[in-house]
Design an enzyme around this catalytic site. Structure first.
Site, PDB file in Angstrom:
ATOM      1  N   GLU A 140       1.137  -1.550   0.280  1.00  0.00           N
ATOM      2  CA  GLU A 140      -0.205  -0.297  -0.316  1.00  0.00           C
ATOM      3  C   GLU A 140       1.017   1.513  -0.212  1.00  0.00           C
ATOM      4  OE1 GLU A 140      -3.806   2.442   2.154  1.00  0.00           O
ATOM      5  OE2 GLU A 140      -2.522   0.519   2.854  1.00  0.00           O
ATOM      6  N   GLU A 237     -12.645   2.763   3.682  1.00  0.00           N
ATOM      7  CA  GLU A 237     -11.930   2.990   4.631  1.00  0.00           C
ATOM      8  C   GLU A 237     -11.992   4.383   4.614  1.00  0.00           C
ATOM      9  OE1 GLU A 237      -7.386   2.236   6.294  1.00  0.00           O
ATOM     10  OE2 GLU A 237      -7.829   2.687   4.558  1.00  0.00           O
TER      11      GLU A 237
END
Length: 257
Positions: A140, A237
Site C-alpha cells: 500500500e 476506509e
C-alpha cells in the site's frame, strides 16, 4: 457502479457504537455488508472474530501485517518477514484475508536505487512466505500529508515494486484518498497495470470521509475502474460523518452514479 463490485466495511472506523470488533462485524452484516476489513490484529479478539465470521458468513478482505516493519531498512528486514509469517499464522482462522504491507520510512543517506533494491529483497522474501501459505500480500502506497518521510507514497513506484518482485502473491492496494492527496492522475498511473491491483479503497477528499461528502469526482473514479477492468471489492476506509446506515447509503449511491 457495476453490480460486480462489492463493498467492504472498515470496521476499524465503522460501527464504533457496537463495541468490540466482533460486534462491529455483526453490525456490518446487519447493515448489508458481506465484506469487512480492519487494521492491526495483535490487539484484536481473533477467536471472537472467527466466531462472528462463521456466524454471519462474512469474509475479511484484508488486515495489516503486525507489527509494521520497514521494507527498505536492512536492519528491519528479518523482523518484517517474521511479522508477515506470524500474521499469516495468527489470522489463518479468519479465512486467510489479504495482508497489507506498508513500506516504512526512508533511510537517511540511502540512495533511491538502494531503497528500491532493499524493498525488492524484503518483499520477495515476504512473498515467498505468502506463496507457501496461499495468502495474498497487498503493498500500500500512503501519502506525505500523514507520513512526511514514508518511502512508498507513489502508485507508480508501488506498481514498479510489484512488477520487480514478480510474485502472483504480491499485488498493490490502490487507495483513492492517498492517491488524491498526492495529486495523482488515477487513470494515468493505473493505465495498463490494473492487473497488478488486487484491492481498492475509497474515501473522499479532503478529510477522508464517506464518498459524496467531498471533492472527489466519483463518477470519474468508478468509470475509470470499469474501463481498466477492475472487478474486485471496494473497501470503504473512511471516517463516517453520519450514522452508519445513512453513511453506507450515501456511499453506495455516490459510487453507483
Amino acid at each position: 457502479m457495476s453490480a460486480a463490485y462489492e463493498f467492504s466495511s472498515c470496521i476499524e472506523w465503522h460501527f464504533a457504537e457496537a463495541g468490540e470488533l466482533d460486534a462491529r462485524l455483526r453490525a456490518a452484516k446487519a447493515a448489508g455488508f458481506d465484506l469487512a476489513e480492519f487494521h492491526l490484529w495483535r490487539d484484536k479478539p481473533i477467536d471472537a472474530l472467527a466466531d462472528a465470521l462463521a456466524e454471519t458468513g462474512m469474509r475479511l478482505t484484508s488486515l495489516c501485517v503486525d507489527p509494521r516493519r520497514s521494507i527498505v531498512d536492512p536492519a528491519q528486514r528479518e523482523e518484517m518477514v517474521t511479522a508477515v509469517r506470524e500474521t499469516i499464522a495468527a489470522t489463518a482462522r479468519l479465512g486467510q484475508p489479504a495482508l497489507i504491507v506498508a513500506s516504512g520510512f526512508r533511510v537517511e543517506g540511502m540512495s533511491e536505487e538502494a531503497h528500491f533494491e532493499n524493498a525488492v529483497i524484503a518483499l520477495r522474501a515476504a512473498a515467498d512466505a505468502a506463496e507457501a501459505a496461499g495468502v495474498m500480500l497487498l503493498l500500500e502506497p500512503l501519502n506525505t500529508r500523514l507520513f512526511a518521510t514514508m518511502y512508498l507514497v507513489s502508485t507508480k513506484l508501488g506498481l514498479d515494486l510489484v512488477e520487480a518482485v514478480n510474485s502472483s502473491n504480491l499485488r498493490l492496494l490502490y487507495d483513492v484518498w492517498h492517491s488524491a492527496v498526492m495529486g495523482e492522475d488515477m487513470a494515468q498511473v493505473l493505465a495498463g497495470r490494473m492487473h497488478l491491483v488486487a484491492h481498492v479503497q475509497a474515501a473522499d477528499m479532503p478529510d477522508r470521509n464517506e464518498p459524496g461528502t467531498g471533492d472527489v469526482d466519483w463518477t470519474k473514479v468508478t468509470q475509470t475502474l470499469r474501463d481498466l477492468g477492475y472487478t474486485g471489492a471496494i473497501g470503504l476506509e473512511y471516517f463516517p460523518t453520519l450514522p452508519m446506515d445513512q453513511s453506507f447509503a450515501l456511499s453506495r449511491q455516490t459510487l453507483a452514479d
